[in-house]
Scaffold this active site. Structure first.
Site, short mmCIF file in Angstrom:
data_model
loop_
_atom_site.label_atom_id
_atom_site.label_comp_id
_atom_site.label_asym_id
_atom_site.label_seq_id
_atom_site.Cartn_x
_atom_site.Cartn_y
_atom_site.Cartn_z
N GLU A 117 9.07 30.84 62.08
CA GLU A 117 10.30 31.63 62.17
C GLU A 117 10.53 32.19 63.57
OE1 GLU A 117 11.09 34.04 58.43
OE2 GLU A 117 8.94 33.70 58.27
N SER A 164 11.84 32.71 55.47
CA SER A 164 13.00 31.89 55.84
C SER A 164 13.11 30.61 55.01
CB SER A 164 12.98 31.54 57.34
OG SER A 164 13.20 32.67 58.13
N TYR A 195 20.13 28.03 57.75
CA TYR A 195 20.29 28.04 59.21
C TYR A 195 21.00 26.82 59.78
CZ TYR A 195 16.99 31.81 58.59
OH TYR A 195 16.40 32.97 58.19
N ARG A 217 15.83 43.60 52.28
CA ARG A 217 16.79 42.81 51.49
C ARG A 217 16.05 42.26 50.28
NH1 ARG A 217 17.60 38.03 54.10
NH2 ARG A 217 16.80 36.87 52.31
N ASP A 274 16.40 39.87 46.91
CA ASP A 274 17.21 38.76 46.42
C ASP A 274 16.95 38.51 44.94
OD1 ASP A 274 17.94 38.57 49.06
OD2 ASP A 274 16.71 36.80 49.48
N GLU A 295 12.95 37.21 45.71
CA GLU A 295 11.99 37.61 46.74
C GLU A 295 12.45 38.88 47.43
OE1 GLU A 295 11.71 34.42 49.54
OE2 GLU A 295 13.60 34.92 50.52
N ASN A 306 12.49 40.79 51.33
CA ASN A 306 12.34 40.61 52.77
C ASN A 306 12.31 41.98 53.44
OD1 ASN A 306 12.92 37.48 53.42
ND2 ASN A 306 14.21 38.15 51.71
N GLY A 332 16.70 38.84 58.46
CA GLY A 332 17.45 38.49 59.65
C GLY A 332 18.27 39.67 60.13
#
Length: 325
Positions: free
Chosen positions: A23, A166, A236, A274, A276, A288, A290, A294
């Site tokens: 990443e 990611s 991405y 974050r 999800d 998951e 984070n 990002g």
């Protein structure tokens, strides 16, 4: 704070990007955006540090510092803003370095970072507080993988390395013949592999911001509309269908937000994370967490808070100032 920055009325912030994992480039983009965003507020004096792909620390002109030199630089700062995604950063290792150096930092601590990046541990924590996860199993070595390959097919399944971020190494396996390649892709990043049943449902992201007074703020919810899985290439290299704010009922939004805060707190997260989810016919299912998502102005978490009235620069300023409380 350091007296030099106090005299100037600015907060001296070390922004750390790069990292020794897959990443690296995503982290560089996040760190560059964070540094520029902090400078644009006029309240922060930014010190840029980069960890290259081999783990060597470098200064803002990419001159090698070494770990000892980097620690000395960190100790000249009031606060560190870590933007290292994935292992050797988001997994609590950079937080541990800051703790040992005696420097305050933005975001989750050592334990929360390590737990949240470990998808298997996160499943166990979520289950303990009543948040559902996809049925799955942990493959801890080659014998487990061979046993799975020999077992009757029960797919479709999602195969993922336990600690990569990611969506690296994540595969949707629809047919048994695809399973060996998916396992090999995951094992290339982590010798522990998680195999989960494919969840049918809508996919949502919830951003949670913890404040020093113990309150939790959630941003407007984002929906990711996809066919299959939201893998690294889709995140991405493609153009995902992002809907912000998501079209959800008040009860659905409440369930997603409550689950996000419950998991955030159970893991011991700080700052911003974050979380999800999938929303299925049976309710909310965690995907998951984070703890270092990002962080460009166009990344999911900052966009969600901007939709709720907290712009990018203000969000960065809040995170830095909260870390100093």
């Amino acid at each position: 704070m350091n007296s030099s920055t106090l005299d100037q009325g600015q907060i001296r912030v070390a922004v750390v990007g790069g990292g020794r994992n897959g990443e690296h480039d995503v982290s560089l983009a996040s760190a560059a955006a964070v540094a520029a965003g902090l400078e644009e507020t006029g309240h922060h004096r930014v010190v840029r540090l980069t960890v290259d792909r081999d783990g060597l620390w470098r200064d803002d002109e990419l001159r090698p510092l070494g770990l000892a030199g980097a620690v000395r630089v960190l100790q000249t700062c009031d606060v560190v803003f870590p933007v290292l995604h994935g292992v050797h950063g988001e997994d609590g290792t950079l937080a541990a370095l800051c703790e040992l150096a005696g420097v305050r930092y933005v975001g989750s601590g050592v334990g929360a970072g390590a737990l949240a990046l470990d998808k298997w541990a996160t499943k166990l924590v979520a289950g303990a507080v009543g948040v559902a996860t996809a049925p799955g199993r942990l493959l801890a070595g080659s014998a487990d993988r061979e046993e799975l390959l020999a077992a009757p097919w029960g797919g479709p399944v999602v195969v993922k390395p336990v600690t990569a971020g990611s969506s690296l190494g994540v595969s949707l396996v629809r047919r048994p013949g695809e399973l060996p390649a998916a396992l090999a892709s995951a094992v290339a990043l982590d010798d522990r592999v998680l195999v989960e049943e494919f969840v049918v449902g809508r996919e949502f992201c919830v951003a949670v911001l913890a404040r020093p007074d113990g309150t939790r703020r959630t941003a407007p919810i984002e929906e990711v509309v996809r066919d299959g899985i939201f893998d690294h290439a889709a995140k991405y290299g493609g153009h995902p269908d992002i809907r912000l704010p998501a079209d959800v009922s008040p009860s659905e939004a409440g369930a997603l937000e409550a689950a996000a805060v419950a998991v955030f707190d159970a893991l011991g997260c700080r700052g911003l994370a974050r979380v999800d989810f999938f929303l299925t016919a049976d309710g909310v299912v965690l995907n998951e967490v984070n703890t270092t998502p990002g962080f460009t102005a166009h990344s999911a978490a900052p966009l969600m808070f901007a939709a709720g009235g907290l712009g990018y620069g203000d969000l960065l300023d809040v995170l830095v100032r909260d870390a100093l409380v």
